[in-house]
Write an enzyme that holds these catalytic residues in place. Structure first.
Site, PDB file in Angstrom:
ATOM      1  N   ALA A 199      51.616  -6.750  12.322  1.00  0.00           N
ATOM      2  CA  ALA A 199      52.353  -7.808  13.009  1.00  0.00           C
ATOM      3  C   ALA A 199      51.868  -9.109  12.384  1.00  0.00           C
ATOM      4  CB  ALA A 199      52.086  -7.765  14.503  1.00  0.00           C
ATOM      5  N   ALA A 200      52.418  -9.424  11.223  1.00  0.00           N
ATOM      6  CA  ALA A 200      51.749 -10.329  10.291  1.00  0.00           C
ATOM      7  C   ALA A 200      52.192 -11.783  10.341  1.00  0.00           C
ATOM      8  CB  ALA A 200      51.938  -9.812   8.857  1.00  0.00           C
ATOM      9  N   ALA A 201      53.413 -12.042  10.799  1.00  0.00           N
ATOM     10  CA  ALA A 201      53.951 -13.399  10.680  1.00  0.00           C
ATOM     11  C   ALA A 201      53.271 -14.370  11.650  1.00  0.00           C
ATOM     12  CB  ALA A 201      55.453 -13.366  10.951  1.00  0.00           C
ATOM     13  N   PRO A 202      53.057 -15.623  11.248  1.00  0.00           N
ATOM     14  CA  PRO A 202      53.440 -16.266   9.970  1.00  0.00           C
ATOM     15  C   PRO A 202      52.419 -16.103   8.842  1.00  0.00           C
ATOM     16  CG  PRO A 202      52.487 -17.889  11.440  1.00  0.00           C
ATOM     17  CD  PRO A 202      52.474 -16.593  12.195  1.00  0.00           C
ATOM     18  N   GLY A 203      51.447 -15.237   9.018  1.00  0.00           N
ATOM     19  CA  GLY A 203      50.616 -14.892   7.870  1.00  0.00           C
ATOM     20  C   GLY A 203      49.258 -15.560   7.763  1.00  0.00           C
ATOM     21  N   SER A 204      48.767 -16.140   8.860  1.00  0.00           N
ATOM     22  CA  SER A 204      47.435 -16.763   8.796  1.00  0.00           C
ATOM     23  C   SER A 204      46.400 -15.745   8.324  1.00  0.00           C
ATOM     24  CB  SER A 204      46.995 -17.257  10.167  1.00  0.00           C
ATOM     25  OG  SER A 204      48.047 -17.897  10.808  1.00  0.00           O
ATOM     26  N   ASP A 232      47.064  -7.353  14.701  1.00  0.00           N
ATOM     27  CA  ASP A 232      46.906  -8.620  15.415  1.00  0.00           C
ATOM     28  C   ASP A 232      48.121  -8.687  16.342  1.00  0.00           C
ATOM     29  OD1 ASP A 232      45.710 -11.158  15.908  1.00  0.00           O
ATOM     30  OD2 ASP A 232      47.249 -12.098  14.666  1.00  0.00           O
ATOM     31  N   CYS A 262      45.067 -12.923  20.968  1.00  0.00           N
ATOM     32  CA  CYS A 262      44.611 -14.267  21.326  1.00  0.00           C
ATOM     33  C   CYS A 262      44.834 -14.474  22.822  1.00  0.00           C
ATOM     34  CB  CYS A 262      45.331 -15.317  20.501  1.00  0.00           C
ATOM     35  SG  CYS A 262      47.108 -15.221  20.651  1.00  0.00           S
TER      36      CYS A 262
HETATM   37  C1  SAM Z   1      50.026 -12.720  17.331  1.00  0.00           C
HETATM   38  S1  SAM Z   1      51.449 -12.801  16.349  1.00  0.00           S
HETATM   39  C2  SAM Z   1      50.816 -12.450  14.744  1.00  0.00           C
HETATM   40  C3  SAM Z   1      50.096 -13.598  14.091  1.00  0.00           C
HETATM   41  C4  SAM Z   1      49.720 -13.303  12.661  1.00  0.00           C
HETATM   42  N1  SAM Z   1      48.946 -12.071  12.555  1.00  0.00           N
HETATM   43  C5  SAM Z   1      48.942 -14.446  12.042  1.00  0.00           C
HETATM   44  O1  SAM Z   1      47.709 -14.364  12.008  1.00  0.00           O
HETATM   45  O2  SAM Z   1      49.574 -15.377  11.545  1.00  0.00           O
HETATM   46  C6  SAM Z   1      52.288 -11.303  16.743  1.00  0.00           C
HETATM   47  C7  SAM Z   1      53.501 -10.976  15.889  1.00  0.00           C
HETATM   48  O3  SAM Z   1      53.992  -9.695  16.271  1.00  0.00           O
HETATM   49  C8  SAM Z   1      55.364  -9.638  16.002  1.00  0.00           C
HETATM   50  N2  SAM Z   1      55.890  -8.467  16.710  1.00  0.00           N
HETATM   51  C9  SAM Z   1      56.293  -8.364  18.009  1.00  0.00           C
HETATM   52  N3  SAM Z   1      56.694  -7.104  18.274  1.00  0.00           N
HETATM   53  C10 SAM Z   1      56.541  -6.387  17.128  1.00  0.00           C
HETATM   54  C11 SAM Z   1      56.792  -5.032  16.763  1.00  0.00           C
HETATM   55  N4  SAM Z   1      57.277  -4.149  17.650  1.00  0.00           N
HETATM   56  N5  SAM Z   1      56.540  -4.654  15.494  1.00  0.00           N
HETATM   57  C12 SAM Z   1      56.055  -5.551  14.597  1.00  0.00           C
HETATM   58  N6  SAM Z   1      55.794  -6.838  14.896  1.00  0.00           N
HETATM   59  C13 SAM Z   1      56.032  -7.247  16.134  1.00  0.00           C
HETATM   60  C14 SAM Z   1      55.850 -10.992  16.459  1.00  0.00           C
HETATM   61  O4  SAM Z   1      57.074 -11.315  15.836  1.00  0.00           O
HETATM   62  C15 SAM Z   1      54.699 -11.905  16.031  1.00  0.00           C
HETATM   63  O5  SAM Z   1      54.969 -12.484  14.794  1.00  0.00           O
END
Ligand code: SAM
Lengths: 296, 146
Positions: free
Chosen positions: A107-112, A174, A226
């Site tokens: 669950a990578a976006a926005p990629g920090s 994450d 978080c």
């Molecule tokens: C906490 S954020 C990730 C922050 C990211 N790791 C960073 O450090 O920039 C959680 C992410 O999970 C994604 N997400 C939500 N449900 C998901 C799913 N079923 N599969 C994959 N990603 C998912 C969201 O779109 C969101 O971008």
């Protein structure tokens, strides 16, 4: 106030509440794939930035700056640094990806964390960085491009069910979470209720299960959120230990932190709480973070 | 998006900019409908099965000629030994803002790498002695920036 329910699990609770009311300082990390720490920091200092370095880490707290937003510089646009809360860097360090590893960031976006891991891997090895949301994937793509990251493949899919085709040495989950630890940054967000915590807890377990499927034998996984609620933290880690038979390892990282929660309502987490790490806003003036390290 | 491997593009960067072969050997090149992508990850992953949206970063756009991207030049451009235009810091700001600069191309013609003493700014094109910045608008500095 909703945070009151955490009075018994968060040490030094008054200081915690106080920190949650204050705006969160900005931290940056130097993109060492493009420039050395010394060079970038001295360039930004010459422009009028003042920093406090976190000893032993590529992490600089902005004490004062001559611009409104920490990204409003040519150096930022050149990809020389990334604005990232110190607490959010730690899961990547705990996973400790090495240059040859195959790593999945579910669950990578926005990629920090993707971009920090690429840095730790010196742009070698491979990261598969996945997310469901197209607009967030675009943000991830543009961060990767700006920072000059070339070892990453982006995929779009629901990470609960997606088949990632290969097995990974290391996985970062994450997880999507209720985000209570970043309310300092976005104070207008609505506090989540029990239903949301329960819904997210189930989602997180399903994500963890698919992560486990894609992990090599003896591979390691970092689970992070978080948020503060134990249903999204210790509860999910207990599931990995009890239901997926994963081994829990102690998170070792030299930052001020607290251990996990041993009991929450009718739930009991004695077997995991000593191993996990909780970072609270009042410890280091950061956002909140929960980190667990698991092994298949 | 389907990606297929084609490493002939590696030679472009070696021939056009004199980037050492051993630097370029770090990358594999993939063609897709949106250009050519440079990837420094593991060579044994079957990207077609993974259903990748993006592989590494875009290195070239393909139309009549190959056009290198600013993003990839910012990764490998400091190794370049030819077809490089060197600017001072004032000219650099102009190039970032998309302003043409006369008298800096010398005898160069075609795509060049725009650099300053410390930075690789990106892609430009030299036409009749004038440098025309190809740096995308998204990298233009705002007036309020430092
Ligand atoms: C906490 S954020 C990730 C922050 C990211 N790791 C960073 O450090 O920039 C959680 C992410 O999970 C994604 N997400 C939500 N449900 C998901 C799913 N079923 N599969 C994959 N990603 C998912 C969201 O779109 C969101 O971008």
């Amino acid at each position: 106030m909703k945070l009151e329910e955490y009075r018994d699990i968060i040490p030094n609770f008054e200081a915690f509440l106080e920190a949650m009311q204050k705006p969160q300082p900005y931290w940056i990390r130097v993109n060492t794939l493009k420039i050395s720490e010394e060079k970038l920091i001295s360039r930004l200092r010459a422009k009028g930035f003042r920093f406090d370095k976190f000893e032993g880490m590529n992490a600089y707290r902005i004490v004062s700056m001559p611009v409104k937003h920490p990204g409003a510089t040519i150096e930022h646009s050149m990809g020389y640094y990334y604005v990232q809360d110190l607490a959010s860097m730690i899961p990547a360090y705990v996973l400790n990806p090495r240059p040859g590893d195959k790593v999945l960031d579910m669950a990578a976006a926005p990629g920090s964390k993707t971009t920090l891991m690429a840095q730790l891997m010196e742009n070698r090895g491979t990261i598969v960085a996945n997310d469901t949301r197209p607009n967030r994937l675009r943000a991830l793509g543009s961060n990767i491009e700006r920072l000059g990251i070339t070892n990453t493949v982006l995929t779009k899919g629901d990470a609960r069910t997606k088949k990632f085709v290969i097995y990974f040495d290391k996985i970062l989950l994450d997880a999507p979470c209720s985000g209570e630890g970043v309310f300092r940054k976005n104070p207008k967000d609505k506090m989540p209720g029990l239903r949301e915590h329960l819904y997210l807890s189930n989602l997180q377990k399903a994500l963890l299960k698919n992560a486990w499927r894609h992990l090599k034998e003896r591979g390691t996984l970092v689970y992070s959120t978080c948020t503060f609620n134990p249903l999204e933290n210790e509860e999910v880690v207990s599931y990995a230990v009890d239901k997926l038979n994963m081994e829990i390892l102690k998170v070792e990282f030299d930052v001020p932190h607290c251990k996990g929660v041993a009991r929450w309502r009718d739930r009991e987490y004695e077997h995991v709480h000593e191993y996990v790490m909780r970072i609270y806003p009042h410890l280091l003036d950061t956002g909140g973070m929960f980190i667990a390290l698991l092994k298949k | 998006m389907p990606y297929s491997k084609n490493n002939v593009y590696r030679d472009y960067f070696v021939r056009r900019f004199g980037i050492p072969v051993d630097i370029m050997d770090n990358y594999e090149f993939y063609e897709s409908t949106s250009g050519v992508w440079a990837f420094s990850g593991a060579k044994d992953i079957d990207l077609s099965k993974l259903d990748a949206e993006v592989v590494g970063i875009r290195a070239l756009r393909v139309s009549k000629a190959l056009k290198p991207t600013t993003a990839f030049l910012r990764v490998v451009g400091h190794y370049a030994t030819k077809n490089v235009v060197q600017l001072n810091s004032e000219q650099a700001l102009e190039a970032l803002n998309g302003i043409d600069i006369e008298g800096v191309c010398g005898s160069l013609h075609g795509y060049v790498i725009i650099r300053t003493e410390h930075d690789v700014l990106g892609c430009g094109v030299c036409r009749e002695g004038t440098l025309i910045s190809q740096i995308p608008k998204k990298y233009r500095p705002d007036k309020t920036w430092l």
